[in-house]
Design an enzyme around this catalytic site. Sequence first.
Site, PDB file in Angstrom:
ATOM      1  N   SER A 203      76.946  28.032 -30.261  1.00  0.00           N
ATOM      2  CA  SER A 203      75.873  27.112 -30.644  1.00  0.00           C
ATOM      3  C   SER A 203      74.725  27.885 -31.286  1.00  0.00           C
ATOM      4  CB  SER A 203      75.427  26.302 -29.422  1.00  0.00           C
ATOM      5  OG  SER A 203      74.556  25.257 -29.784  1.00  0.00           O
ATOM      6  N   ASP A 353      82.289  17.111 -31.746  1.00  0.00           N
ATOM      7  CA  ASP A 353      80.984  17.721 -31.456  1.00  0.00           C
ATOM      8  C   ASP A 353      79.869  16.775 -31.890  1.00  0.00           C
ATOM      9  OD1 ASP A 353      78.611  19.376 -31.549  1.00  0.00           O
ATOM     10  OD2 ASP A 353      79.944  21.111 -31.473  1.00  0.00           O
ATOM     11  N   HIS A 385      80.239  19.095 -27.465  1.00  0.00           N
ATOM     12  CA  HIS A 385      79.607  20.380 -27.785  1.00  0.00           C
ATOM     13  C   HIS A 385      79.458  21.262 -26.540  1.00  0.00           C
ATOM     14  CE1 HIS A 385      77.151  23.158 -30.122  1.00  0.00           C
ATOM     15  NE2 HIS A 385      76.306  23.199 -29.101  1.00  0.00           N
TER      16      HIS A 385
END
Length: 464
Positions: A203, A353, A385
Amino acid sequence: MRASALLVALTAWMAVTPMAVGVQLNTRISDPTVDPFYQGPSGFESKPPGTILRQRQINASFFGFIPNPVEAWQLLFRTTAINGSAIAGVTTVFKPAFPQKDRFVSFQTAYDSSSPTCDPSYTYQLGSPQTDLISSLEALILQVYLLKGYIVASTDYEGPDAAFSPGRLEGVGVLDGMRAVSNFYETLGFSTDQPDIVGVGYSGGAIATGWAASLHPTYAPELSIKGWVHGGTPSNLTGTMSHIDNTICSGFIPAAIDGLAKPSAYGAELHAFIDEVFTDEGKSILDYAGSHCAVITLFNFMDKSILSTDIQSLGSDFLYNPGVAAVLAKNIMGVNKTETPTAPAYVYHAANDEIIPYSNATETVKAWCENGANVKFTNFAAGGHVTTEIIAVPSAVEQVDNFFAGNLTTGCTSDEVLSDSLDPLALGLNLEPILAELLTALGNIGDNDSNLKSNASILKDIIS
């Protein structure tokens, strides 16, 4: 994340890892904004990037209050701002009791904040305030690599003013942090002054990791990078901000805009323009994002739109204003052929996601592959996610091991993972307590991040 469950995991950790000898208790830790350790000494600008400017040994911790029984050091090093000027950065190095002496893992944690108070180097220390669910979760993942005998370095890759989201700045910070750790080889007991390295991030940490992979061939080719592992990669900031505007994750946007406009990033291009077009409410939001950590900012800007004229006068055209668009375009991975990773990469992403667009990540992988990179891409078909970061831990760790071992395949390949579960024994019995705790977090988050998406109060329960 429950403290009682965490203590079970840490008890197992301490049972196999003796406390490092000679570590002095840090009784007066300070916020990075006032801690003189973070300030570059006189004349540091003339030093080569990666030069160690200061060093100190710290007491590392789990969540600020449980001692982490490893030897831990912090290095202040010289790095470079977007405009080419010298700035100082900090990396924290964790050394387990029985380390592998020719390699280390560079772990880019997703601190996702434009406030220096949220720097990992601060939150890793015993007695520091803990304000970030993301860093708390990833602290457990970092321990996996330590338990496997890897020295681990985690850099404050956003630089001294916490410039969240400008990938080029973050990638350079990662590479100079690697240089600093390599320069510290004698104290760390490395058997070589050119240790092998694998970079890891998810991320927000994948912005830094992906850009370090991109810039490695031209900025720091001397580093012995054996591979890159990153997932949930925000490879296109315009796509990400458009995707999450007016959602539960809207708070990442003001933090990113504030980060892009920091002096070490694109302040010269953006600061005056932002001051002109943002309303008083919008400026207040940016100021808040610049002084608070990610989770609190998310709560305070949840389900709001940065593209509203209540926030800035351009409304939905803000991201496409020529000045803003030019900065965002400079931070799209895979655009320039010269910025193609030469070390192999493992990239993974959730098809569903809800924060980082799947299509942006696959576009970057496609571009890299067309330019000759060696990339394995995995689609986690059943995750969201946050859940994918947890589900993918065994795969990511396996790839790190393979990269260090030289077990590589050439060219580009792809596969798909259909399961949304995590086997707590996937990495062996000694790592079961940590994976079990991650499994608990997975249950709290819900299938495909369902709990995060549907109910903010559940998110508060997870944090507490």
